[in-house]
Design an enzyme around this catalytic site. Structure first.
Site, PDB file in Angstrom:
ATOM      1  N   LYS A   6      -1.696  -2.330   7.965  1.00 43.05           N
ATOM      2  CA  LYS A   6      -2.778  -1.741   8.756  1.00 43.05           C
ATOM      3  C   LYS A   6      -2.788  -2.340  10.163  1.00 43.05           C
ATOM      4  O   LYS A   6      -2.487  -3.508  10.350  1.00 43.05           O
ATOM      5  CB  LYS A   6      -4.130  -2.003   8.084  1.00 43.05           C
ATOM      6  CG  LYS A   6      -4.349  -1.191   6.812  1.00 43.05           C
ATOM      7  CD  LYS A   6      -5.730  -1.457   6.246  1.00 43.05           C
ATOM      8  CE  LYS A   6      -6.010  -0.588   5.021  1.00 43.05           C
ATOM      9  NZ  LYS A   6      -7.332  -0.849   4.453  1.00 43.05           N
ATOM     10  N   HIS A  18      -2.528   2.437  -5.963  1.00 39.74           N
ATOM     11  CA  HIS A  18      -3.493   1.356  -5.734  1.00 39.74           C
ATOM     12  C   HIS A  18      -3.744   0.562  -7.015  1.00 39.74           C
ATOM     13  O   HIS A  18      -3.996  -0.646  -6.960  1.00 39.74           O
ATOM     14  CB  HIS A  18      -4.809   1.909  -5.175  1.00 39.74           C
ATOM     15  CG  HIS A  18      -5.476   0.956  -4.229  1.00 39.74           C
ATOM     16  ND1 HIS A  18      -4.920   0.606  -3.015  1.00 39.74           N
ATOM     17  CD2 HIS A  18      -6.627   0.252  -4.340  1.00 39.74           C
ATOM     18  CE1 HIS A  18      -5.717  -0.265  -2.408  1.00 39.74           C
ATOM     19  NE2 HIS A  18      -6.744  -0.503  -3.183  1.00 39.74           N
ATOM     20  N   HIS A  57      -4.416  -8.777   3.399  1.00 34.91           N
ATOM     21  CA  HIS A  57      -5.860  -8.696   3.598  1.00 34.91           C
ATOM     22  C   HIS A  57      -6.264  -9.480   4.843  1.00 34.91           C
ATOM     23  O   HIS A  57      -5.722 -10.553   5.115  1.00 34.91           O
ATOM     24  CB  HIS A  57      -6.607  -9.278   2.390  1.00 34.91           C
ATOM     25  CG  HIS A  57      -6.659  -8.346   1.223  1.00 34.91           C
ATOM     26  ND1 HIS A  57      -6.921  -8.761  -0.057  1.00 34.91           N
ATOM     27  CD2 HIS A  57      -6.491  -6.990   1.137  1.00 34.91           C
ATOM     28  CE1 HIS A  57      -6.910  -7.720  -0.874  1.00 34.91           C
ATOM     29  NE2 HIS A  57      -6.652  -6.636  -0.170  1.00 34.91           N
ATOM     30  N   ARG A 107      -1.137  -1.919  -7.102  1.00 38.93           N
ATOM     31  CA  ARG A 107      -1.465  -3.002  -6.157  1.00 38.93           C
ATOM     32  C   ARG A 107      -2.467  -3.968  -6.804  1.00 38.93           C
ATOM     33  O   ARG A 107      -2.331  -5.190  -6.717  1.00 38.93           O
ATOM     34  CB  ARG A 107      -2.037  -2.387  -4.876  1.00 38.93           C
ATOM     35  CG  ARG A 107      -2.387  -3.396  -3.771  1.00 38.93           C
ATOM     36  CD  ARG A 107      -2.664  -2.607  -2.499  1.00 38.93           C
ATOM     37  NE  ARG A 107      -3.452  -3.328  -1.525  1.00 38.93           N
ATOM     38  CZ  ARG A 107      -2.950  -4.171  -0.614  1.00 38.93           C
ATOM     39  NH1 ARG A 107      -1.659  -4.421  -0.599  1.00 38.93           N
ATOM     40  NH2 ARG A 107      -3.739  -4.754   0.258  1.00 38.93           N
ATOM     41  N   ARG A 137       0.851  -1.197   0.000  1.00 39.21           N
ATOM     42  CA  ARG A 137       0.000   0.000   0.000  1.00 39.21           C
ATOM     43  C   ARG A 137       0.890   1.252   0.000  1.00 39.21           C
ATOM     44  O   ARG A 137       2.067   1.197   0.356  1.00 39.21           O
ATOM     45  CB  ARG A 137      -0.896   0.018   1.237  1.00 39.21           C
ATOM     46  CG  ARG A 137      -1.839  -1.176   1.350  1.00 39.21           C
ATOM     47  CD  ARG A 137      -2.624  -1.103   2.650  1.00 39.21           C
ATOM     48  NE  ARG A 137      -3.566  -2.202   2.778  1.00 39.21           N
ATOM     49  CZ  ARG A 137      -3.320  -3.340   3.426  1.00 39.21           C
ATOM     50  NH1 ARG A 137      -2.132  -3.525   3.993  1.00 39.21           N
ATOM     51  NH2 ARG A 137      -4.247  -4.288   3.514  1.00 39.21           N
ATOM     52  N   TYR A 197     -10.299  -9.862  -7.260  1.00 41.18           N
ATOM     53  CA  TYR A 197      -9.325  -9.975  -8.347  1.00 41.18           C
ATOM     54  C   TYR A 197      -9.536 -11.207  -9.225  1.00 41.18           C
ATOM     55  O   TYR A 197      -8.933 -11.310 -10.284  1.00 41.18           O
ATOM     56  CB  TYR A 197      -7.901 -10.021  -7.770  1.00 41.18           C
ATOM     57  CG  TYR A 197      -7.539  -8.778  -7.020  1.00 41.18           C
ATOM     58  CD1 TYR A 197      -7.306  -7.580  -7.680  1.00 41.18           C
ATOM     59  CD2 TYR A 197      -7.461  -8.787  -5.642  1.00 41.18           C
ATOM     60  CE1 TYR A 197      -6.995  -6.425  -6.992  1.00 41.18           C
ATOM     61  CE2 TYR A 197      -7.143  -7.638  -4.931  1.00 41.18           C
ATOM     62  CZ  TYR A 197      -6.916  -6.462  -5.622  1.00 41.18           C
ATOM     63  OH  TYR A 197      -6.603  -5.317  -4.930  1.00 41.18           O
TER      64      TYR A 197
END
Length: 298
Positions: free
Chosen positions: A171, A240, A266, A243, A147, A275
């Protein structure tokens, strides 16, 4: 003071929403009150029921409002009534069971493989500090799927150049180890040599500006956008998108979905499954090309 004004003040001072969000809520609420006034006369919070809410949604759709915008407006009214419930002004929330138009999930944009090979292999970056930095930035986004915030906060010591692994702080401060392409080592060495020769790194971070300060998100975004513009006409050209491209190319080339989930950091598989559409498209294309009757119905 009206109930609407009290609610807006609640968002401003208690919830501490951003000015942009508060303005959006106020506009949505004003539009709702305007519609109700037209339909039932003087607006009163206790006069609103599910039937009136449904009529409002239909009216919005008839004015060519997108499903996403309609959902946002209904959410604003729902929040308003939750506030009124909390203040014991109403006994029910008429927006709670409103049927909403289905929002089509946007498929992620991605850059074609040959376009990225052209960008990274054909000397499209300038020489020196800036060019080596920018090439490493684009290469890392595409080569690791990190990210924007993760890249901005990278440090030199995050790289294990012997094992071709990088430590990424994601995150909620969740750490993961991500493999990277071997060619990154050469780009990393070139960039660090240029940086340490030309710049006094005051930041302690890997990527710095010409003044030796840590790069910031807008600068990195501009770097990606300007370089992707050399090889693609995609409307959105962002970190992004790279990504998305990383994940899409992995899956198209046979990577396991669970493995891609871990690489992307994730929390659950549902976030990664978006995806798989491109994988299915590729499978269908392969089938049509390879099966004796695969293309008969085209």
């Amino acid at each position: 003071m009206s109930y609407q004004e009290s609610f807006i003040n609640f968002l401003k001072y208690e919830k501490r929403y951003s000015p942009h969000t508060v303005t959006a809520y106020k506009k949505d609420l004003d539009r709702f009150v305007e519609f109700c006034t037209k339909m039932v006369g003087d607006f009163h919070v206790n006069k609103v029921d599910l039937k009136l809410m449904r009529s409002w949604v239909v009216d919005l759709m008839e004015h060519d409002m997108s499903p996403r915008s309609v959902s946002r407006k209904v959410t604003a009214v729902k929040s308003f009534y939750n506030y009124l419930l909390r203040e014991k002004i109403v006994e029910t929330n008429p927006a709670i069971n409103v049927p909403l138009p289905k929002i089509r999930k946007k498929l992620p944009n991605f850059v074609e493989e040959n376009n990225l090979h052209h960008l990274l292999d054909d000397d499209l970056f300038e020489n020196g500090f800036r060019g080596s930095r920018d090439k490493l930035i684009v290469s890392l986004f595409y080569g690791t799927g990190v990210r924007l915030a993760e890249l901005v906060n990278m440090k030199d010591q995050d790289f294990n150049t012997t094992e071709y692994l990088i430590r990424v702080l994601g995150k909620r401060n969740k750490e993961r180890i991500v493999p990277y392409p071997r060619e990154i080592n050469k780009l990393l060495e070139e960039y660090v040599t240029n940086r340490d020769r030309e710049i006094v790194n005051k930041s302690g971070f890997l990527f710095v500006t010409e003044k030796g300060e840590q790069v910031y998100s807008k600068l990195v975004y501009r770097v990606v956008k300007s370089n992707l513009a050399k090889v693609t006409s995609l409307e959105k050209k962002s970190p992004h998108v790279l990504r998305h491209t990383y994940a899409t190319h992995l899956l198209n080339n046979g990577a396991d979905l669970n493995a891609v989930k871990e690489l992307l950091g994730h929390a659950n598989l549902a976030a990664t499954q978006v995806y798989t559409h491109t994988t299915f498209e590729k499978l269908q294309q392969s089938y049509k090309q390879a099966h004796p009757r695969g293309g008969k119905n085209d």
